[in-house]
Write an enzyme that holds these catalytic residues in place. Structure first.
Site, PDB file in Angstrom:
ATOM      1  N   GLU A  79      44.334  29.672  49.106  1.00 34.31           N
ATOM      2  CA  GLU A  79      43.415  30.206  48.098  1.00 34.31           C
ATOM      3  C   GLU A  79      42.061  30.406  48.776  1.00 34.31           C
ATOM      4  OE1 GLU A  79      43.497  31.303  44.752  1.00 34.31           O
ATOM      5  OE2 GLU A  79      41.474  31.773  45.407  1.00 34.31           O
ATOM      6  N   ASP A 128      45.547  40.165  43.340  1.00 34.18           N
ATOM      7  CA  ASP A 128      44.443  40.983  42.803  1.00 34.18           C
ATOM      8  C   ASP A 128      44.846  42.455  42.824  1.00 34.18           C
ATOM      9  OD1 ASP A 128      42.809  38.764  42.403  1.00 34.18           O
ATOM     10  OD2 ASP A 128      42.143  38.788  44.495  1.00 34.18           O
ATOM     11  N   LYS A 132      40.484  50.058  40.892  1.00 28.46           N
ATOM     12  CA  LYS A 132      39.842  51.338  41.244  1.00 28.46           C
ATOM     13  C   LYS A 132      40.571  51.977  42.424  1.00 28.46           C
ATOM     14  CE  LYS A 132      35.182  50.263  39.754  1.00 28.46           C
ATOM     15  NZ  LYS A 132      33.912  49.699  40.200  1.00 28.46           N
TER      16      LYS A 132
END
Ligand code: SAM
Length: 221
Positions: A79, A128, A132
């Site tokens: 992480e 993630d 865009k």
């Protein structure tokens, strides 16, 4: 211009007194033009049990659930956000789990220095999506990265992916086809329901309402 590569740098990953390593311990060991010695899971876990890897563990609920379910297997979690990994660390410490180690660092770097044929399963829960268009190139599950995961997996090792982002799901399918190393365990690339899925925080907060695409893939080499 000639560059001199420094070979075989062995990263010191000191898990002796704690189940985690923060990036502050790793960054000073990273050198330009270096080649690193492969990560030795036996040294990290003090045993030769199978190794599972989760990329982007979030608060650690998922990795802890599976580490408790499969105590005879090892779990390595990555992480990049410190505030987030701290929650996972607390969870691992509270449950006194010896089969979980957590690394606060970019998983891509570490996976690139794993030994080939060394991982039983990779889990990627809600990578993630970079919605865009101009950011799509930042997405993790590109063909080269999928090929890297295949190299690191044992034969018939598994890759689990969950995403709630339709466009990313389509890209993952395209990239799996381009990569050519994985086969779905179903006769479709993904399913939109999975009865035995352990719900992560992201799933509960966002994806349970909008729907999820689950991939369960086998490494064919
Ligand atoms: C959308 S969140 C999902 C978190 C968790 N898996 C869940 O389902 O609740 C994606 C997580 O992946 C982490 N992440 C993204 N890229 C990473 C990388 N290269 N290495 C390690 N973690 C990464 C992010 O910091 C973030 O916490």
């Amino acid at each position: 211009m000639e560059t001199n590569t420094i070979n075989n740098i062995k990263l010191i990953l000191d898990f002796a007194s704690k189940p985690y390593i923060f990036s502050e311990e790793i960054k000073p060991q990273i050198k330009p033009f270096a080649q690193y010695a492969p990560i030795n899971f036996k040294e990290i876990f003090n045993n030769s049990n199978p190794v599972n890897v989760e990329i982007g563990i979030g608060n650690g609920e998922f990795i802890v659930h599976y580490a408790q379910k499969w105590p005879n297997e090892n779990f390595l979690g990555f992480e990049v956000v410190k505030k987030v990994i701290r929650k996972a660390i607390n969870r691992v410490e509270k449950n006194n789990l010896k089969n979980v180690k957590l690394i606060h660092f970019d998983a891509k770097f570490f996976i690139s220095i794993f030994e080939d044929n060394s991982v039983k399963r990779f889990f990627v829960n809600f990578p993630d999506p970079w919605p865009k268009k101009k950011h799509h190139k930042r997405r993790l599950l590109k063909p080269e990265f999928l090929k890297l995961l295949s190299d690191k997996l044992i034969k018939n090792g598994e890759l689990f992916i969950a995403t709630d982002h339709e466009d990313y799901k389509n890209e993952i399918v395209e990239n799996l086809i381009l990569c050519g190393k994985f086969k779905s365990i179903w006769n479709t690339w993904y399913k939109e329901e999975l009865i035995d899925y352990f719900p992560t925080k992201y799933y509960r907060k966002f994806a349970s309402k909008t729907g999820v695409y689950f991939f369960h893939l086998k490494n064919e080499k």
